[in-house]
Design a protein around this motif. Structure first.
Motif, PDB file in Angstrom:
ATOM      1  N   HIS A 450       0.822  -1.214   0.000  1.00 13.75           N
ATOM      2  CA  HIS A 450       0.000   0.000   0.000  1.00 13.75           C
ATOM      3  C   HIS A 450       0.850   1.257   0.000  1.00 13.75           C
ATOM      4  CE1 HIS A 450       0.850  -0.562   4.303  1.00 13.75           C
ATOM      5  NE2 HIS A 450       0.623   0.717   4.452  1.00 13.75           N
ATOM      6  N   LEU A 535      -9.247  -3.162  -7.496  1.00 16.87           N
ATOM      7  CA  LEU A 535     -10.551  -3.630  -7.019  1.00 16.87           C
ATOM      8  C   LEU A 535     -10.893  -5.005  -7.593  1.00 16.87           C
ATOM      9  CD1 LEU A 535     -12.667  -0.351  -7.186  1.00 16.87           C
ATOM     10  CD2 LEU A 535     -11.453  -1.324  -5.235  1.00 16.87           C
ATOM     11  N   LYS A 538      -8.953  -7.605  -5.606  1.00 19.88           N
ATOM     12  CA  LYS A 538      -9.453  -7.769  -4.244  1.00 19.88           C
ATOM     13  C   LYS A 538     -10.810  -8.465  -4.206  1.00 19.88           C
ATOM     14  CE  LYS A 538      -5.947  -6.096  -2.239  1.00 19.88           C
ATOM     15  NZ  LYS A 538      -5.059  -7.013  -1.489  1.00 19.88           N
ATOM     16  N   LEU A 558      -6.949  -0.392   2.283  1.00 18.31           N
ATOM     17  CA  LEU A 558      -7.675   0.229   1.173  1.00 18.31           C
ATOM     18  C   LEU A 558      -7.985   1.703   1.404  1.00 18.31           C
ATOM     19  CD1 LEU A 558      -8.947  -0.248  -1.591  1.00 18.31           C
ATOM     20  CD2 LEU A 558     -11.066  -0.917  -0.433  1.00 18.31           C
ATOM     21  N   THR A 590     -17.186   0.580  -3.371  1.00 16.28           N
ATOM     22  CA  THR A 590     -16.332  -0.125  -2.417  1.00 16.28           C
ATOM     23  C   THR A 590     -16.856  -0.107  -0.994  1.00 16.28           C
ATOM     24  OG1 THR A 590     -15.000   1.878  -2.048  1.00 16.28           O
ATOM     25  CG2 THR A 590     -14.316   0.391  -3.819  1.00 16.28           C
ATOM     26  N   PHE A 592     -16.110   1.878   1.402  1.00 17.39           N
ATOM     27  CA  PHE A 592     -14.986   2.021   2.325  1.00 17.39           C
ATOM     28  C   PHE A 592     -15.405   2.852   3.537  1.00 17.39           C
ATOM     29  CE2 PHE A 592     -14.751   5.524  -0.691  1.00 17.39           C
ATOM     30  CZ  PHE A 592     -14.623   6.621   0.137  1.00 17.39           C
TER      31      PHE A 592
END
Length: 831
Positions: A450, A535, A538, A558, A590, A592
């Motif tokens: 990341h 994405l 994942k 993420l 997503t 998030f």
């Protein structure tokens, strides 16, 4: 005055005879058949070489030795070249002791079945007489052993080992040990199981049984136990361990672990006092002890990290002055990395240490040292190109005959170079590094994590496409054939009107291109392709990922990637509405979780870069962000704030009661951005309500409370005593990172201007009072923390007066004040 006498007749005759004899000697030497030996061969025999015959009598410069008749072959030359440029084989890397420990989950059940005796069903007495005999038996009437371990996977095994009359019910497989109880790997697995359960008493019990049975305990086990106790901050247990199991060691090998344990409990002053007490006694600890304390001070958490870093630098120079004048390469590397990890990178200090290590001390830098100096150079835009040069120097440092470098680039090197590419906006280098990281992992797997992906997206955000809209040539208006063509032309953006670009549709520009993106549309399409690939990977299941190599298999966080991806759109989107639409679409896709840093980035962008035409959309989106921020702050309200110093705690206590993830600067930035946006939208009542709410939650009086106990208040240099002798950081230049959230004038400048324009004098007076209250509280806090008076010492930013330039600075300020008042005659130079 000297006179030169003429040569006599005898002297002239002697010189002529000597000249003739020397000429005959040369002639005989080069024209006779006498063979002179050459250099000795490998066998020790002389190899005679006959000189080459020439017809010229005056050939004095003919070679005495012949050239080798057979030239060396390519294989022999390559072998010589490889031998000259070979890399000395590094010592074999020893496997860490923790990796060689067997899995306790596999060893403990086998040990329990073998050692813990379970009575068989047939052996249980059933008759009344047998029960009575068993009750009166001497073996049964003996007092049972006290079981100290309960509720652990190894409790029965550990309790059985404490008994004196146990015997293994199963034979031991493998090597034999004293009394045939357990092998050394089995003892190690039992001790590791105790350490994993944070059971120091259980580990002590196992070691006591080993000592009682006469089983020798290797030093690796001692080292592993001490290191595990130090990581948990159990300094009292470390002292007891050394007293019980290491009484014969006079070099105090547990001292470094004791310092580490005190640091883990955040008892840094106690560790410093203990270190200086040993120095006063004349027992100078080894350099590893100083290094452990310096590294723990540098990596200490906030609040208090800034003053502890100052103490670490003081201890570094104190160590060189008192105990160890020459630091090791490892310590040099840690100090250079500390310069890179600072909030404001200390570039000059780090490069001075690098020059001292490589030039003055003539030490050969390691891969870790190169990575540290490259990371330091990459943190500053002015030295980012130096990071690339250092990486090339690292690769070219000692190549072998086949071109393989002695120190190849590692994952840490590539990430540091990504930092430099981000500072420079060099997308070409970032692409190349991404390609290298895709094969930098073990067995050629991907090493993109990341951190690397964040740097990649930040590079896209700072990259400036070469094409600008102002560069497009305006073509003359042509006559349209029909209305359909007119509508098609009207729907094109200014970038589509470029010659050669109008044929490319948006869905055709997505994906990676060999060339660098020339327009913002191509840039956003490339960033979208990279994010969509993340994405897609994942979302794959475990079965799908096992059959194909993945590029982002190591990416875990993420929200941090999303914040970096949003920065690309916030900087390059064609309009503010396009950026907001993309962020909302990603959030819906997503789902998030909003983080404080992500909310801060979006809120600050709304407040500072919004245009008057999109003010309504910015206000609407800011209200959504504020709702997410309020929910996050409410969820974190029960935790301890990060700006409160708090009492020293152990790692176990911190796992139970973690601190909040919201920092004071983040709180101030989010509130200030929302207040500024409300002032731009001309909703002054809402803005003033936010200011009053901020004062209610974070009053100015909090700045004078909860002072940082880590601020150094001693004098700079002392000559003797149990304290650090060298001080390199003046008190006035040490920042305080434990200040609670406050508001400064720059945060509410837009609101102040709007209040003046609306002639709301009462609100202006309240705002002026509040800003002065926060500034006065911070000034008083500095005075109580550092024992300095900013008013008397002329504090201005980070310019601490009180040294030799104080008189000049004060004179310059007096001159500037007189000049503003018009009391300086023209042409008179006073500074």
């Amino acid at each position: 005055m000297s006179f030169r006498l003429p040569l006599g007749l005898l002297e002239i005759t002697a010189l002529s005879l000597a000249s003739r004899s020397s000429h005959r000697l040369v002639s005989r030497t080069f024209h006779s058949d006498v063979i002179y030996p050459s250099k000795l061969s490998i066998t020790g025999n002389q190899v005679p070489v006959k000189p080459q015959q020439t017809g010229r009598e005056d050939h004095v410069h003919s070679p005495l030795f012949q050239q080798p008749t057979t030239p060396l072959s390519e294989e022999e030359l390559q072998a010589i070249y490889q031998d000259l440029l070979r890399h000395d084989a590094p010592p074999p890397v020893e496997q860490p002791f923790a990796d060689s420990i067997p899995d306790p989950a596999l060893v403990l059940p086998r040990l329990t079945r073998r050692i813990v005796t379970v009575p068989e069903i047939n052996d249980i007495p059933t008759s009344f007489s047998s029960k009575l005999q068993s009750r009166l038996s001497q073996a049964i009437t003996q007092p049972t052993t006290v079981h100290h371990s309960q509720g652990k996977p190894y409790s029965d095994l550990l309790n059985a080992l404490q008994k004196d009359n146990f015997s293994p019910s199963l034979p031991i497989l493998g090597e034999s040990v004293t009394k045939g109880v357990m092998t050394l790997p089995e003892w190690t697995a039992l001790i590791e199981a105790c350490l994993k359960e944070y059971d120091a008493d259980g580990a002590f019990t196992a070691l006591r049984v080993m000592k009682k049975l006469g089983t020798p305990v290797p030093w690796d086990i001692h080292q592993h136990v001490l290191q595990s106790l130090a990581e948990e901050g159990l300094f009292r247990e470390i002292q007891a361990y050394a007293h019980e199991f290491l009484p014969e060691r006079t070099d105090a090998p547990h001292f470094v672990h004791l310092i580490t344990a005190l640091s883990k409990c955040r008892l840094y002053n106690t560790a410093l006092s203990l270190l200086h007490t040993q120095e006063v006694k004349g027992h100078y600890p080894p350099q590893t002890v100083y290094q452990a304390l310096i590294v723990n001070l540098m990596r200490s958490p906030t609040p208090g990290n800034t003053p502890r870093r100052a103490k670490a630098w003081d201890l570094f120079y104190h160590m060189r002055y008192v105990a160890h004048p020459t630091p090791s390469i490892s310590l040099y590397t840690d100090m250079i990395r500390a310069c890179a990890d600072a909030a404001e990178p200390e570039t000059l200090r780090g490069f001075d240490l690098w020059t001292e290590m490589t030039v003055d001390k003539r030490m050969t830098p390691t891969t870790e040292a190169y990575n540290a100096i490259i990371a330091l150079a990459a943190r500053n835009k002015s030295t980012a190109l130096e990071a690339t040069r250092l990486a090339k120097e690292m690769v070219e440092f000692g190549r072998d005959a086949e071109g393989r470098p002695a120190m190849p680039l590692t994952k840490e090197t590539y990430i540091a170079l990504l930092e430099a590419a981000k500072r420079l906006g060099d997308l070409k280098q970032a692409r190349w590094i991404l390609m290298k990281l895709a094969r930098a992992g073990p067995a050629g797997t991907s090493a993109v994590d990341h951190w690397a992906l964040r740097h990649i997206f930040h590079t896209y955000a700072t990259y400036s496409p070469p094409f600008k809209r102002q560069m497009a040539t305006i073509k003359p208006r042509i006559k349209l054939q029909n209305q359909t063509e007119h509508l098609a032309k009207a729907s094109q953006t200014p970038e589509d009107a470029i010659e050669g670009v109008s044929e490319i549709q948006p869905h055709q520009t997505t994906g990676y291109d060999a060339l660098l993106p020339q327009t913002t549309r191509a840039l956003l399409s490339e960033a979208d392709a990279l994010f969509d690939l993340l994405l897609r990977e994942k979302s794959l299941s475990q079965e799908d990922t096992s059959s194909m190599p993945l590029l982002f298999s190591s990416v875990s966080s993420l929200p941090e990637i999303v914040s970096a991806y949003f920065s690309v759109y916030l900087n390059h989107a064609p309009s503010f509405s396009a950026a907001v639409s993309k962020i909302r679409a990603v959030h819906a896709q997503t789902n998030f979780e909003w983080t404080p840093e992500l909310i801060r980035i979006c809120m600050v962008h709304c407040a500072r870069r919004v245009r008057p035409g999109s003010l309504n959309l910015a206000t609407e989106w800011a209200d959504e962000l504020w709702s997410a921020w309020s929910a996050l702050a409410e969820r974190e309200r029960g935790r301890v704030s990060r700006w409160l110093p708090g009492a020293p705690t152990t790692p176990a206590e911190r796992r139970v009661t973690p601190k909040s993830t919201i920092s004071a600067p983040t709180v101030s930035s989010i509130w200030a951005a929302y207040i500024q946006l409300k002032a731009k939208a001309n909703t002054l009542d809402d803005a003033m309500a936010l200011v009053r709410r901020f004062e209610e939650i974070y009053p100015p009086s909090d700045a004078k409370a909860n002072l940082s106990p880590e601020m150094p208040t001693e004098s700079r240099v002392v000559l003797a005593g149990a304290r650090t002798l060298v001080r390199t950081n003046p008190r006035g230049l040490i920042d305080d990172d434990s200040v609670p959230p406050i508001l400064a004038f720059t945060d509410v400048a837009t609101l102040h201007k709007a209040l003046l324009h609306a002639q709301r004098s009462e609100d202006v007076g309240y705002l002026t009072y509040l800003l002065h209250a926060y500034a006065g509280g911070v000034r008083d806090r500095r005075g109580m923390n550092l024992l300095v008076s900013d008013v008397k010492e002329g504090w201005k930013g980070k310019e601490a007066l009180g040294n030799e330039v104080e008189v000049k600075v004060k004179a310059k300020r007096r001159f500037e004040k007189r000049k503003r008042n018009g009391r300086v005659r023209p042409g008179l130079r006073r500074w």
